[in-house]
Design a protein around this motif. Structure first.
Motif, PDB file in Angstrom:
ATOM      1  N   HIS A 152      -2.923  26.925 -19.469  1.00 42.13           N
ATOM      2  CA  HIS A 152      -4.021  26.419 -20.305  1.00 42.13           C
ATOM      3  C   HIS A 152      -5.212  27.387 -20.287  1.00 42.13           C
ATOM      4  N   ILE A 153      -5.578  27.828 -19.083  1.00 43.68           N
ATOM      5  CA  ILE A 153      -6.750  28.716 -18.950  1.00 43.68           C
ATOM      6  C   ILE A 153      -6.505  30.038 -19.678  1.00 43.68           C
ATOM      7  N   LEU A 154      -5.311  30.594 -19.518  1.00 44.16           N
ATOM      8  CA  LEU A 154      -5.043  31.890 -20.148  1.00 44.16           C
ATOM      9  C   LEU A 154      -5.067  31.793 -21.672  1.00 44.16           C
ATOM     10  N   GLN A 155      -4.511  30.708 -22.203  1.00 40.64           N
ATOM     11  CA  GLN A 155      -4.524  30.541 -23.655  1.00 40.64           C
ATOM     12  C   GLN A 155      -5.968  30.406 -24.150  1.00 40.64           C
ATOM     13  N   ASP A 156      -6.737  29.598 -23.414  1.00 42.17           N
ATOM     14  CA  ASP A 156      -8.142  29.392 -23.796  1.00 42.17           C
ATOM     15  C   ASP A 156      -8.911  30.713 -23.697  1.00 42.17           C
ATOM     16  N   LEU A 157      -8.602  31.489 -22.653  1.00 39.73           N
ATOM     17  CA  LEU A 157      -9.281  32.775 -22.475  1.00 39.73           C
ATOM     18  C   LEU A 157      -8.978  33.707 -23.646  1.00 39.73           C
ATOM     19  N   LYS A 158      -7.713  33.763 -24.028  1.00 38.66           N
ATOM     20  CA  LYS A 158      -7.341  34.642 -25.150  1.00 38.66           C
ATOM     21  C   LYS A 158      -8.100  34.232 -26.414  1.00 38.66           C
ATOM     22  N   ASP A 159      -8.200  32.919 -26.654  1.00 39.58           N
ATOM     23  CA  ASP A 159      -8.946  32.432 -27.820  1.00 39.58           C
ATOM     24  C   ASP A 159     -10.408  32.851 -27.739  1.00 39.58           C
ATOM     25  N   ARG A 160     -10.977  32.706 -26.548  1.00 36.49           N
ATOM     26  CA  ARG A 160     -12.389  33.061 -26.375  1.00 36.49           C
ATOM     27  C   ARG A 160     -12.616  34.554 -26.578  1.00 36.49           C
ATOM     28  N   VAL A 161     -11.716  35.349 -26.030  1.00 39.41           N
ATOM     29  CA  VAL A 161     -11.853  36.798 -26.152  1.00 39.41           C
ATOM     30  C   VAL A 161     -11.807  37.182 -27.627  1.00 39.41           C
ATOM     31  N   TRP A 162     -10.915  36.544 -28.346  1.00 40.17           N
ATOM     32  CA  TRP A 162     -10.795  36.819 -29.780  1.00 40.17           C
ATOM     33  C   TRP A 162     -12.067  36.375 -30.517  1.00 40.17           C
ATOM     34  N   ARG A 163     -12.523  35.154 -30.192  1.00 35.99           N
ATOM     35  CA  ARG A 163     -13.699  34.596 -30.879  1.00 35.99           C
ATOM     36  C   ARG A 163     -14.967  35.400 -30.610  1.00 35.99           C
ATOM     37  N   THR A 164     -15.099  35.855 -29.354  1.00 36.38           N
ATOM     38  CA  THR A 164     -16.341  36.535 -28.984  1.00 36.38           C
ATOM     39  C   THR A 164     -16.234  38.053 -29.122  1.00 36.38           C
ATOM     40  N   SER A 165     -15.068  38.507 -29.547  1.00 39.00           N
ATOM     41  CA  SER A 165     -14.799  39.954 -29.658  1.00 39.00           C
ATOM     42  C   SER A 165     -15.140  40.667 -28.353  1.00 39.00           C
ATOM     43  N   ALA A 166     -14.786  40.071 -27.252  1.00 36.41           N
ATOM     44  CA  ALA A 166     -15.054  40.695 -25.946  1.00 36.41           C
ATOM     45  C   ALA A 166     -14.150  41.911 -25.784  1.00 36.41           C
ATOM     46  N   THR A 167     -14.750  43.036 -25.452  1.00 35.26           N
ATOM     47  CA  THR A 167     -13.940  44.254 -25.353  1.00 35.26           C
ATOM     48  C   THR A 167     -14.007  44.906 -23.974  1.00 35.26           C
ATOM     49  N   THR A 168     -14.943  44.456 -23.146  1.00 37.48           N
ATOM     50  CA  THR A 168     -15.054  45.074 -21.816  1.00 37.48           C
ATOM     51  C   THR A 168     -14.513  44.115 -20.761  1.00 37.48           C
TER      52      THR A 168
END
Ligand SMILES: Nc1nc2c(ncn2[C@@H]2O[C@H](COP(=O)(O)OP(=O)(O)OP(=O)(O)O)[C@@H](O)[C@H]2O)c(=O)[nH]1
Length: 360
Positions: free
Chosen positions: A108-124
């Motif tokens: 659950h956490i990893l899926q949510d993290l991937k969504d967040r990374v995509w949404r926030t365009s986190a690159t670092t």
């Protein structure tokens, strides 16, 4: 720092201006804990306050961080010189599993993290790590809810757990804080097997100037019954029932626990108002099995997680939260966490702070 809510009869005018702002339990909260709340509060339970620069709170946060250092270190290491790619998520998966988070919560956490990374365009790596803290905090947030005292007089709190989980110590700590906040407490020494447990409780009672109902070799149900009646007769705010440690596999002892609960209800039809399980934070995924087994037997209303200052990995709280999300009655909140053996080492649970300590 410690916070709980004491509710008095609705007849009195609530001190609205001074009271914390009420919000749904799952909402992020930001009211700093200034002092234990003992005044009348609005009928709707308010959440425990969170992020604060209070030095006392920072002190216990450091202890929590030190306790969870291994976990935090392991997760932090994943981000060192990392690329944001599948390998990173795989390593994170391993690190979360190593932290006792369990497969469902990790997935659950990893899926949510991937969504967040995509949404926030986190690159670092730092930005992804910050999003991981948010993911974990969101999973844990349903567990953040204050213990309410005052709706019933007395509020009867039954405390259970496996041997050595820290029940008696936590009761002592809780008693101190309640007594410091002008709550009168009566302790029921329903661990009638272990003389040392009664003595230990009596020492706490002595220290905290509270009363105790104890009976050598007596029936734990009878002690609890007497204590609830005495609590009512003496107008106590809280009756804390300390039960003997037992494993969920000891069926006859689990039956005894159910009997104690029934007898308490006989003494006061509305009690017990809280059934709290104390779990040792070091027991890893086994803690989840304990929660499930005790919940099935008793119907839990809250948890205390102890020894988070030691070698606990802490991720099991995510597993407990995800299990709670599927539970019929909703999640079982973590009322307090234990971060040491001293009287003051009991803290209210804050999802975001815990996530920060866990991720490092
Ligand atoms: N480091 C640390 N030790 C704790 C904490 N809470 C309890 N302990 C220790 O854990 C040990 C067991 O605590 P108890 O309170 O006696 O446990 P119990 O669940 O009442 O034990 P039984 O009555 O035998 O089932 C004691 O040595 C406590 O000092 C904590 O938060 N941190």
């Amino acid at each position: 720092m410690f916070s709980f809510f004491k509710k008095k009869a609705p007849a009195a005018t609530p001190a609205v201006a001074d009271a914390p702002v009420a919000a749904p339990p799952s909402a992020p909260v930001a009211t700093p804990v200034a002092a234990p709340v003992v005044a009348q509060v609005p009928a709707v339970p308010a959440p425990v306050a969170t992020r604060t620069t209070d030095p006392e709170r920072e002190g216990w946060m450091n202890r929590l961080k030190t306790g969870l250092k291994k976990t935090g270190g392991g997760i932090q290491a994943v981000f060192v010189n990392a690329q944001i790619d599948d390998a990173l998520y795989e390593e994170l998966e391993d690190a979360l599993l190593m932290a006792d988070t369990g497969i469902p919560a990790t997935t659950h956490i990893l899926q949510d993290l991937k969504d967040r990374v995509w949404r926030t365009s986190a690159t670092t790596p730092a930005a992804v790590r910050a999003q991981l803290v948010e993911s974990v905090a969101e999973v844990l947030r349903p567990l953040q809810r204050p213990l309410e005292v005052g709706r019933h007089t007395p509020t009867v709190i039954m405390v259970a757990g496996v041997n050595g989980a820290g029940k008696t110590t936590s009761i002592g700590k809780l008693t101190k804080h309640l007594a410091n906040s002008n709550c009168s407490v009566l302790l029921a020494a329903a661990d009638t097997f272990r003389a040392a447990a009664r003595e230990q409780l009596a020492v706490w009672a002595d220290r905290n100037l509270v009363e105790i109902v104890s009976q050598e070799g007596g029936d734990p149900g009878a002690v609890s019954f007497d204590a609830v009646n005495a609590g009512r007769a003496r107008g106590k705010d809280v009756v804390l029932v300390d039960t003997a440690g037992r494993l969920p596999t000891q069926l006859h002892l689990m039956d005894e626990l159910k009997k104690i609960k029934r007898v308490v209800t006989k003494a006061d039809g509305t009690a017990p108002h809280e059934v709290v399980l104390v779990i040792d934070g070091n027991t890893g995924q086994n803690a989840l099995s304990q929660v499930q087994a005790f919940d099935e037997a008793l119907g839990l209303t809250g948890l205390v997680v102890t020894k988070l200052d030691g070698t606990a990995k802490g991720g099991v709280l995510c597993a407990i939260a995800r299990w709670g999300a599927q539970r019929k009655g909703g999640p079982v909140p973590v009322y307090f966490i234990g971060v040491g053996e001293k009287l003051e080492d009991l803290e209210t649970f804050d999802a975001h702070e815990f996530a920060q300590a866990l991720i490092g």
